[in-house]
Design an enzyme around this catalytic site. Structure first.
Site, PDB file in Angstrom:
ATOM      1  N   LYS A  32       0.848  -1.182   0.000  1.00  0.00           N
ATOM      2  CA  LYS A  32       0.000   0.000   0.000  1.00  0.00           C
ATOM      3  C   LYS A  32       0.886   1.235   0.000  1.00  0.00           C
ATOM      4  CE  LYS A  32      -2.334   1.599   3.723  1.00  0.00           C
ATOM      5  NZ  LYS A  32      -2.068   3.047   3.755  1.00  0.00           N
ATOM      6  N   ASP A  59      -3.408   4.390  -1.734  1.00  0.00           N
ATOM      7  CA  ASP A  59      -4.322   4.819  -0.666  1.00  0.00           C
ATOM      8  C   ASP A  59      -4.274   6.339  -0.517  1.00  0.00           C
ATOM      9  OD1 ASP A  59      -5.822   4.983   1.689  1.00  0.00           O
ATOM     10  OD2 ASP A  59      -4.198   4.289   2.967  1.00  0.00           O
ATOM     11  N   LYS A  61      -7.251   8.207  -0.557  1.00  0.00           N
ATOM     12  CA  LYS A  61      -8.519   8.605   0.105  1.00  0.00           C
ATOM     13  C   LYS A  61      -9.084   9.905  -0.450  1.00  0.00           C
ATOM     14  CE  LYS A  61      -7.333   6.502   4.592  1.00  0.00           C
ATOM     15  NZ  LYS A  61      -5.872   6.301   4.510  1.00  0.00           N
ATOM     16  N   ASP A  64     -13.620  15.106  -2.448  1.00  0.00           N
ATOM     17  CA  ASP A  64     -13.729  16.466  -2.989  1.00  0.00           C
ATOM     18  C   ASP A  64     -15.040  16.542  -3.759  1.00  0.00           C
ATOM     19  OD1 ASP A  64     -13.100  19.062  -4.047  1.00  0.00           O
ATOM     20  OD2 ASP A  64     -10.979  18.580  -3.919  1.00  0.00           O
ATOM     21  N   THR A  67     -16.804  16.409  -9.637  1.00  0.00           N
ATOM     22  CA  THR A  67     -16.016  16.643 -10.864  1.00  0.00           C
ATOM     23  C   THR A  67     -14.521  16.489 -10.602  1.00  0.00           C
ATOM     24  OG1 THR A  67     -17.659  18.272 -11.450  1.00  0.00           O
ATOM     25  CG2 THR A  67     -15.632  18.312 -12.718  1.00  0.00           C
ATOM     26  N   THR A 122     -10.210   3.637  10.998  1.00  0.00           N
ATOM     27  CA  THR A 122     -10.075   2.737  12.162  1.00  0.00           C
ATOM     28  C   THR A 122      -9.484   3.475  13.364  1.00  0.00           C
ATOM     29  OG1 THR A 122      -8.167   1.907  10.950  1.00  0.00           O
ATOM     30  CG2 THR A 122     -10.033   0.435  11.136  1.00  0.00           C
ATOM     31  N   ARG A 214       2.527  -0.986  10.781  1.00  0.00           N
ATOM     32  CA  ARG A 214       3.562  -1.000  11.810  1.00  0.00           C
ATOM     33  C   ARG A 214       3.852  -2.373  12.406  1.00  0.00           C
ATOM     34  NH1 ARG A 214       0.860   4.313  14.262  1.00  0.00           N
ATOM     35  NH2 ARG A 214      -0.860   3.255  13.211  1.00  0.00           N
TER      36      ARG A 214
END
Ligand code: C5P
Length: 234
Positions: A32, A59, A61, A64, A67, A122, A214
């Site tokens: 990722k 990733d 995310k 907005d 368009t 999370t 981690r």
């Protein structure tokens, strides 16, 4: 075979991410690339990872106006990654626009990247939802609602915690992807994650794909940690 665990390459530079990956002997890894690494290195890091036979979850995310997200997804589709995401909080029009952008931007002959929606991070707790975001419904209900919206908008799945995967599969469809961060081995620190679970518990909950950062990258022996996770997961 289940999908490979996705290793979150949360490193400040490509040099560090590649040095980390160099220690692995697996033929294929699913990684990722998040904001930190992508903003530092740009699309070039994706090319390097693909040359190293990595599958990629980009990733970023997106969240907005529709368009803008459509046009951004059109560009991301050309990068040849396997998985991308948006925040479900952007609403249905935004999520539909994201799918349209991906479809229009996928080069002929290639599969369009799968797209999933972040339900609640999370790191979010129910108290935080109530006190800071002024969302009064239970966390589980919010996650289910966002999942339903993502499904109706044509997305392939959601990012959620392990604890919500089962109900999403039951409510929506068993083939709707649940991709779950917040994975920890039994003796690991939880860090800033609030809703954590082990790979074995994720498997028992029928999770589609796990994302682990981690617990691998900060482990004393990352290779050993990866193999322990793989063993629990498969
Ligand atoms: O280190 P750790 O395993 O907690 O990393 C989890 C990774 O998953 C991070 O890169 C984080 O940005 C990402 N993520 C998350 N929660 C979400 C979506 C993505 O933790 N809802």
């Amino acid at each position: 075979m289940k999908h490979l665990p996705i290793i979150a390459l949360d490193f400040p530079s490509g040099r560090e991410a590649l040095a980390f990956l160099d220690t692995f002997e697996e033929e294929t890894l699913f990684v990722k690339v998040g904001m930190e690494l992508f903003y530092q290195e740009g699309p070039a890091i994706l090319e390097t990872l693909k040359e190293n036979n990595c599958k990629i979850f980009l990733d970023l995310k997106l969240h907005d106006i529709p368009t803008t997200v459509q046009k951004a997804m059109n560009r991301l589709a050309a990068l040849g990654v396997d998985l991308v995401n948006v925040h479900a909080a952007g609403g249905k029009n935004m999520m539909q626009a994201a799918v349209e952008g991906l479809e229009s931007g996928t080069p002929a002959g290639q599969n369009r990247p799968r797209i999933i929606a972040v339900t609640q991070l999370t790191s979010t707790s129910e108290d935080m939802m109530k006190d800071e975001l002024l969302i009064g419904c239970p966390l589980q209900e919010a996650v289910q609602h966002y999942g339903q919206m993502a499904y109706e908008s044509g997305l392939d799945g959601v990012v959620c915690s392990v604890h919500e995967s089962k109900v999403i599969h039951e409510q929506i469809s068993s083939s709707f992807l649940t991709v779950t961060p917040g994975i920890r081995l039994p003796n690991d620190q939880t860090d800033d994650q609030k809703r954590v679970a082990t790979p074995a518990f994720a498997k028992a909950q029928g999770v589609s794909q796990i994302v682990v950062g981690r617990s691998i990258t900060k482990a004393a022996n990352p290779i050993e940690a990866y193999h322990q996770i793989l063993k629990e997961w498969e």
